[in-house]
Design a protein around this motif. Sequence first.
Motif, PDB file in Angstrom:
ATOM      1  N   ASP A  11       0.797  -1.228   0.000  1.00 28.16           N
ATOM      2  CA  ASP A  11       0.000   0.000   0.000  1.00 28.16           C
ATOM      3  C   ASP A  11       0.830   1.279   0.000  1.00 28.16           C
ATOM      4  O   ASP A  11       0.399   2.285  -0.518  1.00 28.16           O
ATOM      5  CB  ASP A  11      -0.929   0.035   1.214  1.00 28.16           C
ATOM      6  CG  ASP A  11      -2.024  -0.999   1.124  1.00 28.16           C
ATOM      7  OD1 ASP A  11      -2.326  -1.446   0.006  1.00 28.16           O
ATOM      8  OD2 ASP A  11      -2.578  -1.350   2.181  1.00 28.16           O
ATOM      9  N   ASP A  12       1.996   1.244   0.600  1.00 27.22           N
ATOM     10  CA  ASP A  12       2.797   2.464   0.741  1.00 27.22           C
ATOM     11  C   ASP A  12       4.025   2.467  -0.166  1.00 27.22           C
ATOM     12  O   ASP A  12       5.059   3.024   0.182  1.00 27.22           O
ATOM     13  CB  ASP A  12       3.244   2.633   2.199  1.00 27.22           C
ATOM     14  CG  ASP A  12       2.069   2.816   3.125  1.00 27.22           C
ATOM     15  OD1 ASP A  12       1.095   3.468   2.719  1.00 27.22           O
ATOM     16  OD2 ASP A  12       2.119   2.293   4.255  1.00 27.22           O
ATOM     17  N   GLY A  13       3.907   1.861  -1.333  1.00 26.89           N
ATOM     18  CA  GLY A  13       5.061   1.687  -2.202  1.00 26.89           C
ATOM     19  C   GLY A  13       5.353   2.824  -3.151  1.00 26.89           C
ATOM     20  O   GLY A  13       6.213   2.708  -3.999  1.00 26.89           O
ATOM     21  N   GLY A  14       4.637   3.920  -3.055  1.00 25.71           N
ATOM     22  CA  GLY A  14       4.899   5.042  -3.952  1.00 25.71           C
ATOM     23  C   GLY A  14       4.005   5.008  -5.175  1.00 25.71           C
ATOM     24  O   GLY A  14       3.052   4.226  -5.251  1.00 25.71           O
ATOM     25  N   PRO A  15       4.309   5.842  -6.165  1.00 24.94           N
ATOM     26  CA  PRO A  15       3.461   5.946  -7.364  1.00 24.94           C
ATOM     27  C   PRO A  15       3.309   4.602  -8.082  1.00 24.94           C
ATOM     28  O   PRO A  15       4.293   3.876  -8.282  1.00 24.94           O
ATOM     29  CB  PRO A  15       4.216   6.944  -8.239  1.00 24.94           C
ATOM     30  CG  PRO A  15       5.068   7.724  -7.296  1.00 24.94           C
ATOM     31  CD  PRO A  15       5.428   6.771  -6.192  1.00 24.94           C
ATOM     32  N   LEU A  16       2.090   4.274  -8.453  1.00 30.63           N
ATOM     33  CA  LEU A  16       1.817   2.983  -9.089  1.00 30.63           C
ATOM     34  C   LEU A  16       2.592   2.786 -10.379  1.00 30.63           C
ATOM     35  O   LEU A  16       3.108   1.704 -10.651  1.00 30.63           O
ATOM     36  CB  LEU A  16       0.314   2.847  -9.361  1.00 30.63           C
ATOM     37  CG  LEU A  16      -0.594   2.867  -8.137  1.00 30.63           C
ATOM     38  CD1 LEU A  16      -2.048   2.764  -8.568  1.00 30.63           C
ATOM     39  CD2 LEU A  16      -0.231   1.764  -7.170  1.00 30.63           C
ATOM     40  N   ALA A  17       2.692   3.822 -11.192  1.00 30.78           N
ATOM     41  CA  ALA A  17       3.342   3.705 -12.499  1.00 30.78           C
ATOM     42  C   ALA A  17       4.832   3.390 -12.381  1.00 30.78           C
ATOM     43  O   ALA A  17       5.434   2.893 -13.334  1.00 30.78           O
ATOM     44  CB  ALA A  17       3.143   4.988 -13.290  1.00 30.78           C
ATOM     45  N   GLU A  18       5.427   3.633 -11.228  1.00 33.60           N
ATOM     46  CA  GLU A  18       6.866   3.419 -11.046  1.00 33.60           C
ATOM     47  C   GLU A  18       7.188   2.090 -10.367  1.00 33.60           C
ATOM     48  O   GLU A  18       8.350   1.768 -10.152  1.00 33.60           O
ATOM     49  CB  GLU A  18       7.455   4.568 -10.230  1.00 33.60           C
ATOM     50  CG  GLU A  18       7.334   5.902 -10.918  1.00 33.60           C
ATOM     51  CD  GLU A  18       7.787   7.063 -10.051  1.00 33.60           C
ATOM     52  OE1 GLU A  18       8.384   6.831  -8.982  1.00 33.60           O
ATOM     53  OE2 GLU A  18       7.528   8.205 -10.453  1.00 33.60           O
ATOM     54  N   ARG A  19       6.162   1.304 -10.040  1.00 35.35           N
ATOM     55  CA  ARG A  19       6.381   0.070  -9.296  1.00 35.35           C
ATOM     56  C   ARG A  19       6.406  -1.137 -10.225  1.00 35.35           C
ATOM     57  O   ARG A  19       5.629  -1.231 -11.161  1.00 35.35           O
ATOM     58  CB  ARG A  19       5.278  -0.088  -8.262  1.00 35.35           C
ATOM     59  CG  ARG A  19       5.381   1.026  -7.217  1.00 35.35           C
ATOM     60  CD  ARG A  19       4.170   1.189  -6.388  1.00 35.35           C
ATOM     61  NE  ARG A  19       3.809  -0.024  -5.692  1.00 35.35           N
ATOM     62  CZ  ARG A  19       2.728  -0.132  -4.948  1.00 35.35           C
ATOM     63  NH1 ARG A  19       1.914   0.888  -4.799  1.00 35.35           N
ATOM     64  NH2 ARG A  19       2.446  -1.254  -4.355  1.00 35.35           N
TER      65      ARG A  19
END
Length: 59
Positions: A31-39
């Motif tokens: 949940d706290d991994g940062g922007p979705l597009a960058e994961r």
Amino acid sequence: MDEGTGGDEIRTWLEEAWGRTEAAVILQHGDDGGPLAERPVLGEVFDRDGLAELRANLG
């Protein structure tokens, strides 16, 4: 003045949407991994049986 949507309303909406989901993309870092597009994508599920298993395991 709109005070926004409460946490209970959001959880209810998510539960209803999860039941109608036709595909899922699993991303790294939760949940706290940062922007979705960058994961990084860890997995994709597009079939009913796989989605049913995800629902059962994620509660």
